[in-house]
Design an enzyme around this catalytic site. Structure first.
Site, PDB file in Angstrom:
ATOM      1  N   GLY A  81       0.874  -1.277   0.012  1.00 47.89           N
ATOM      2  CA  GLY A  81       0.095   0.106  -0.001  1.00 47.89           C
ATOM      3  C   GLY A  81       0.946   1.282   0.148  1.00 47.89           C
ATOM      4  O   GLY A  81       2.087   1.132  -0.023  1.00 47.89           O
ATOM      5  N   SER A 121      11.820  -3.203  -3.443  1.00 44.42           N
ATOM      6  CA  SER A 121      11.354  -1.735  -3.535  1.00 44.42           C
ATOM      7  C   SER A 121      12.480  -0.787  -3.047  1.00 44.42           C
ATOM      8  O   SER A 121      13.311  -1.083  -2.252  1.00 44.42           O
ATOM      9  CB  SER A 121      10.202  -1.819  -2.273  1.00 44.42           C
ATOM     10  OG  SER A 121       9.737  -0.612  -2.064  1.00 44.42           O
ATOM     11  N   ALA A 122      12.353   0.410  -3.589  1.00 49.59           N
ATOM     12  CA  ALA A 122      13.039   1.507  -2.888  1.00 49.59           C
ATOM     13  C   ALA A 122      13.052   1.717  -1.613  1.00 49.59           C
ATOM     14  O   ALA A 122      14.098   2.360  -1.009  1.00 49.59           O
ATOM     15  CB  ALA A 122      12.710   2.639  -3.796  1.00 49.59           C
ATOM     16  N   TYR A 152       7.806  -3.139   5.993  1.00 53.02           N
ATOM     17  CA  TYR A 152       7.483  -3.224   4.816  1.00 53.02           C
ATOM     18  C   TYR A 152       9.045  -3.315   4.013  1.00 53.02           C
ATOM     19  O   TYR A 152       9.236  -4.373   3.438  1.00 53.02           O
ATOM     20  CB  TYR A 152       6.935  -2.209   4.068  1.00 53.02           C
ATOM     21  CG  TYR A 152       6.609  -2.213   2.574  1.00 53.02           C
ATOM     22  CD1 TYR A 152       6.009  -3.220   2.096  1.00 53.02           C
ATOM     23  CD2 TYR A 152       7.554  -1.412   1.560  1.00 53.02           C
ATOM     24  CE1 TYR A 152       5.665  -3.467   0.582  1.00 53.02           C
ATOM     25  CE2 TYR A 152       7.367  -1.524   0.246  1.00 53.02           C
ATOM     26  CZ  TYR A 152       6.627  -2.561  -0.183  1.00 53.02           C
ATOM     27  OH  TYR A 152       6.287  -2.665  -1.628  1.00 53.02           O
ATOM     28  N   ASN A 181       7.981   3.585  -7.214  1.00 53.59           N
ATOM     29  CA  ASN A 181       6.937   4.302  -7.511  1.00 53.59           C
ATOM     30  C   ASN A 181       6.147   3.995  -8.757  1.00 53.59           C
ATOM     31  O   ASN A 181       6.280   4.859  -9.602  1.00 53.59           O
ATOM     32  CB  ASN A 181       7.018   5.820  -7.135  1.00 53.59           C
ATOM     33  CG  ASN A 181       6.955   6.093  -5.508  1.00 53.59           C
ATOM     34  OD1 ASN A 181       6.389   5.747  -4.884  1.00 53.59           O
ATOM     35  ND2 ASN A 181       7.970   7.065  -5.240  1.00 53.59           N
ATOM     36  N   GLU A 194      -3.882   3.357  -1.760  1.00 50.85           N
ATOM     37  CA  GLU A 194      -3.494   3.918  -3.009  1.00 50.85           C
ATOM     38  C   GLU A 194      -2.122   4.822  -2.431  1.00 50.85           C
ATOM     39  O   GLU A 194      -2.062   5.036  -1.538  1.00 50.85           O
ATOM     40  CB  GLU A 194      -4.574   4.842  -3.465  1.00 50.85           C
ATOM     41  CG  GLU A 194      -5.084   5.982  -2.467  1.00 50.85           C
ATOM     42  CD  GLU A 194      -6.179   5.740  -1.548  1.00 50.85           C
ATOM     43  OE1 GLU A 194      -6.310   4.374  -0.974  1.00 50.85           O
ATOM     44  OE2 GLU A 194      -6.391   6.554  -0.930  1.00 50.85           O
ATOM     45  N   LYS A 195      -1.564   4.981  -3.754  1.00 50.09           N
ATOM     46  CA  LYS A 195      -0.293   5.410  -3.697  1.00 50.09           C
ATOM     47  C   LYS A 195      -0.384   6.896  -3.987  1.00 50.09           C
ATOM     48  O   LYS A 195      -1.410   7.301  -4.599  1.00 50.09           O
ATOM     49  CB  LYS A 195       1.139   4.809  -4.284  1.00 50.09           C
ATOM     50  CG  LYS A 195       1.023   3.519  -3.773  1.00 50.09           C
ATOM     51  CD  LYS A 195       2.147   2.987  -4.350  1.00 50.09           C
ATOM     52  CE  LYS A 195       3.438   3.221  -3.523  1.00 50.09           C
ATOM     53  NZ  LYS A 195       4.863   2.561  -4.177  1.00 50.09           N
ATOM     54  N   GLN A 221       8.456  17.244  -0.108  1.00 51.96           N
ATOM     55  CA  GLN A 221       8.925  15.943  -0.055  1.00 51.96           C
ATOM     56  C   GLN A 221       9.322  15.531  -1.727  1.00 51.96           C
ATOM     57  O   GLN A 221       8.163  15.893  -2.657  1.00 51.96           O
ATOM     58  CB  GLN A 221       8.523  14.740   0.835  1.00 51.96           C
ATOM     59  CG  GLN A 221       7.030  14.314   0.357  1.00 51.96           C
ATOM     60  CD  GLN A 221       6.082  15.394   1.139  1.00 51.96           C
ATOM     61  OE1 GLN A 221       6.318  16.577   1.231  1.00 51.96           O
ATOM     62  NE2 GLN A 221       4.957  14.912   1.320  1.00 51.96           N
ATOM     63  N   ARG A 287      13.754  11.229  -2.531  1.00 50.70           N
ATOM     64  CA  ARG A 287      14.129   9.815  -2.897  1.00 50.70           C
ATOM     65  C   ARG A 287      14.018   9.793  -4.504  1.00 50.70           C
ATOM     66  O   ARG A 287      13.352  10.349  -4.961  1.00 50.70           O
ATOM     67  CB  ARG A 287      12.965   8.612  -2.509  1.00 50.70           C
ATOM     68  CG  ARG A 287      13.495   7.218  -3.191  1.00 50.70           C
ATOM     69  CD  ARG A 287      12.618   6.275  -2.615  1.00 50.70           C
ATOM     70  NE  ARG A 287      12.677   5.898  -1.384  1.00 50.70           N
ATOM     71  CZ  ARG A 287      11.843   5.269  -0.613  1.00 50.70           C
ATOM     72  NH1 ARG A 287      10.756   5.148  -0.945  1.00 50.70           N
ATOM     73  NH2 ARG A 287      12.151   4.984   0.801  1.00 50.70           N
TER      74      ARG A 287
HETATM   75  P1  NAD Z   1      -0.970  -5.123  -5.212  1.00 52.33           P
HETATM   76  O1  NAD Z   1      -1.337  -4.685  -3.844  1.00 52.33           O
HETATM   77  O2  NAD Z   1      -1.865  -4.190  -6.321  1.00 52.33           O
HETATM   78  O3  NAD Z   1      -0.708  -6.274  -5.331  1.00 52.33           O
HETATM   79  C1  NAD Z   1      -0.277  -7.163  -4.544  1.00 52.33           C
HETATM   80  C2  NAD Z   1      -1.140  -8.460  -4.817  1.00 52.33           C
HETATM   81  O4  NAD Z   1      -0.620  -9.453  -3.765  1.00 52.33           O
HETATM   82  C3  NAD Z   1      -2.665  -7.997  -4.307  1.00 52.33           C
HETATM   83  O5  NAD Z   1      -3.387  -8.449  -5.377  1.00 52.33           O
HETATM   84  C4  NAD Z   1      -3.008  -8.872  -3.269  1.00 52.33           C
HETATM   85  O6  NAD Z   1      -4.359  -9.410  -3.147  1.00 52.33           O
HETATM   86  C5  NAD Z   1      -1.960 -10.144  -3.505  1.00 52.33           C
HETATM   87  N1  NAD Z   1      -1.812 -10.764  -2.268  1.00 52.33           N
HETATM   88  C6  NAD Z   1      -1.628 -10.452  -0.783  1.00 52.33           C
HETATM   89  N2  NAD Z   1      -1.656 -11.105   0.071  1.00 52.33           N
HETATM   90  C7  NAD Z   1      -1.753 -12.352  -0.669  1.00 52.33           C
HETATM   91  C8  NAD Z   1      -2.109 -13.849  -0.342  1.00 52.33           C
HETATM   92  N3  NAD Z   1      -1.849 -13.985   1.166  1.00 52.33           N
HETATM   93  N4  NAD Z   1      -2.020 -14.719  -1.037  1.00 52.33           N
HETATM   94  C9  NAD Z   1      -2.202 -14.398  -2.499  1.00 52.33           C
HETATM   95  N5  NAD Z   1      -2.054 -13.105  -2.891  1.00 52.33           N
HETATM   96  C10 NAD Z   1      -1.641 -12.091  -2.059  1.00 52.33           C
HETATM   97  O7  NAD Z   1       0.446  -4.194  -5.519  1.00 52.33           O
HETATM   98  P2  NAD Z   1       1.071  -3.842  -6.747  1.00 52.33           P
HETATM   99  O8  NAD Z   1       1.655  -2.321  -6.784  1.00 52.33           O
HETATM  100  O9  NAD Z   1       0.959  -4.584  -7.967  1.00 52.33           O
HETATM  101  O10 NAD Z   1       2.718  -4.419  -6.064  1.00 52.33           O
HETATM  102  C11 NAD Z   1       3.161  -5.952  -6.610  1.00 52.33           C
HETATM  103  C12 NAD Z   1       4.598  -5.792  -6.110  1.00 52.33           C
HETATM  104  O11 NAD Z   1       5.571  -4.775  -6.436  1.00 52.33           O
HETATM  105  C13 NAD Z   1       4.582  -6.269  -4.365  1.00 52.33           C
HETATM  106  O12 NAD Z   1       5.383  -7.311  -3.957  1.00 52.33           O
HETATM  107  C14 NAD Z   1       4.976  -4.780  -4.104  1.00 52.33           C
HETATM  108  O13 NAD Z   1       5.513  -4.869  -2.765  1.00 52.33           O
HETATM  109  C15 NAD Z   1       6.026  -4.643  -5.126  1.00 52.33           C
HETATM  110  N6  NAD Z   1       6.374  -2.969  -5.276  1.00 52.33           N
HETATM  111  C16 NAD Z   1       5.350  -2.290  -5.788  1.00 52.33           C
HETATM  112  C17 NAD Z   1       5.592  -1.098  -5.952  1.00 52.33           C
HETATM  113  C18 NAD Z   1       4.565   0.045  -6.611  1.00 52.33           C
HETATM  114  O14 NAD Z   1       4.805   1.321  -6.660  1.00 52.33           O
HETATM  115  N7  NAD Z   1       3.503  -0.399  -6.846  1.00 52.33           N
HETATM  116  C19 NAD Z   1       6.705  -0.393  -5.473  1.00 52.33           C
HETATM  117  C20 NAD Z   1       7.735  -1.016  -4.854  1.00 52.33           C
HETATM  118  C21 NAD Z   1       7.382  -2.438  -4.878  1.00 52.33           C
END
Ligand code: NAD
Length: 350
Positions: A81, A121-122, A152, A181, A194-195, A221, A287
């Protein structure tokens, strides 16, 4: 001699989420056989996956089932999140994501998966390197000595290390990508996870021209933002590469949150005032991504401009909100001047 080749069988975990859903579409378009797994189905459109399993990946037996018959794993499932979520759900995030990541790696090893990509992630970068708005862009080697985002970020760094150990001890080919991001259509824009780009698009869509939105912190920021199409392209290129160390994936154009608000307002064709909430969570002060290694390793870097990406994102979020009039009153309730859902050209002088 001609012979029949089977398409490579890939697993995308988190396929019901924002990036995972886009990645499934990307891989299908390239001819892969794709299994998507998530605890929930995609929210905004159907998945193109050949097979979609709704499973809880905190559970070992579900990780084993997901990786059966799979050649390559893209591991995206995580508790995730924006800053408002990750600062208030640390135990929940660490508990769930450690279980998912650790079980997924071991299940992949037992099922003889050939390649495994983990999405880091960053947020793994140390706080002491991100205390000024005009920060030095973060290089991959800046990760240590470690002082990541509490909760996280620690889980991401721990799993990065676990990937390295699985490669060294068991020969599993692991890849680690550090996102900065990611934003775009089909991402969460309401509800608390949401971000910043999606939250700002939603707030701007709701106010009338000349209205005021709340901005978290003093808005000075700084961050960089990467459009989703570039994100999935970069993930894919890293998976195909021979590079075995963590790699940044993001844009290296740093802007302040105030500038982000002004860009979204311009895309929306509105003049929007900012009211700063200094008690709201803000994350690190500044960042940015250093993309030197990204360019070297992938021979490529993100291409979509922030203006383009925001225009596409604003248009999508506005059209989603317009399709729920019982929940959202766009433009402060003013009669829409143009077709709902259309992003308007910039009209105001800032
Ligand atoms: P998102 O929350 O839309 O997707 C993550 C998915 O994981 C969700 O659909 C959620 O239901 C699923 N999930 C959570 N717990 C679960 C479980 N127990 N079993 C099965 N599924 C499960 O987030 P995203 O933005 O698509 O991010 C995808 C990946 O990228 C994540 O690992 C996130 O940490 C990483 N990430 C994203 C960003 C970004 O800016 N969006 C930045 C850094 C890292």
């Amino acid at each position: 001699m001609e012979y029949m080749t089977q398409p490579t069988r890939v697993l995308v975990t988190g396929a019901g989420g924002f990036i995972g859903h886009h990645l499934v579409t990307y891989l299908k378009d390239r001819g892969y056989w794709v299994r998507g797994v998530d605890i929930k189905m995609p929210e905004y459109e159907d998945s193109k996956a050949d097979e979609f399993l709704q499973l809880d990946l905190r559970r070992w037996e579900n990780c084993l089932k997901s990786t059966e018959g799979i050649d390559e794993v893209y591991s995206l499932a995580a508790e995730m999140g924006g800053i408002g979520f990750i600062e208030t759900h640390k135990a929940h995030i660490v508990h769930d994501s450690v279980l998912i990541s650790t079980h997924m790696l071991e299940a992949s090893r037992q099922n003889d998966v050939k390649r495994y990509l983990f999405t880091s992630s960053a947020c793994i970068y140390p706080g002491y390197k991100q205390q000024e708005t005009e920060v030095t862009p973060l290089r991959e080697e800046d990760a240590y000595p470690a002082d990541p985002e509490d909760g996280y970020g620690w889980e991401k760094l721990f799993t990065e290390r676990t990937c390295r150990h699985y490669m060294e001890d068991y020969g599993l080919e692991t890849r680690v990508v550090r996102f900065h991001n990611i934003f775009g259509p089909l991402g969460t824009y309401d509800g608390g996870r949401e971000k910043s780009p999606a939250a700002i698009c939603r707030k701007v869509a709701l106010v009338p021209d000349g209205g005021t939105i709340e901005v978290w912190g003093d808005g000075l920021q700084t961050r960089s933002y990467c459009y989703i199409d570039d994100c999935v392209e970069g993930i894919y290129r890293l998976m195909r590469s021979d590079f075995r160390e963590p790699l940044n994936l993001g844009q290296d154009r740093m802007i302040s949150i105030n500038e982000l608000v002004d860009m979204v307002s311009s895309v929306a064709g509105k003049t929007v005032k900012r009211e700063h909430n200094l008690n709201a969570p803000q994350g690190v002060r500044g960042r940015n991504s250093d993309n030197t290694r990204l360019r070297q390793v992938l021979g490529w870097e993100p291409e979509v401009t922030l203006e383009d990406g925001l225009a596409r994102t604003y248009e999508w979020i506005r059209s989603q909100m317009a399709s729920h009039p019982e929940k959202y009153e766009l433009d402060g309730g003013a009669a829409p001047a143009v077709e709902e859902g259309a992003a308007q050209p910039s009209l105001q002088v800032a």
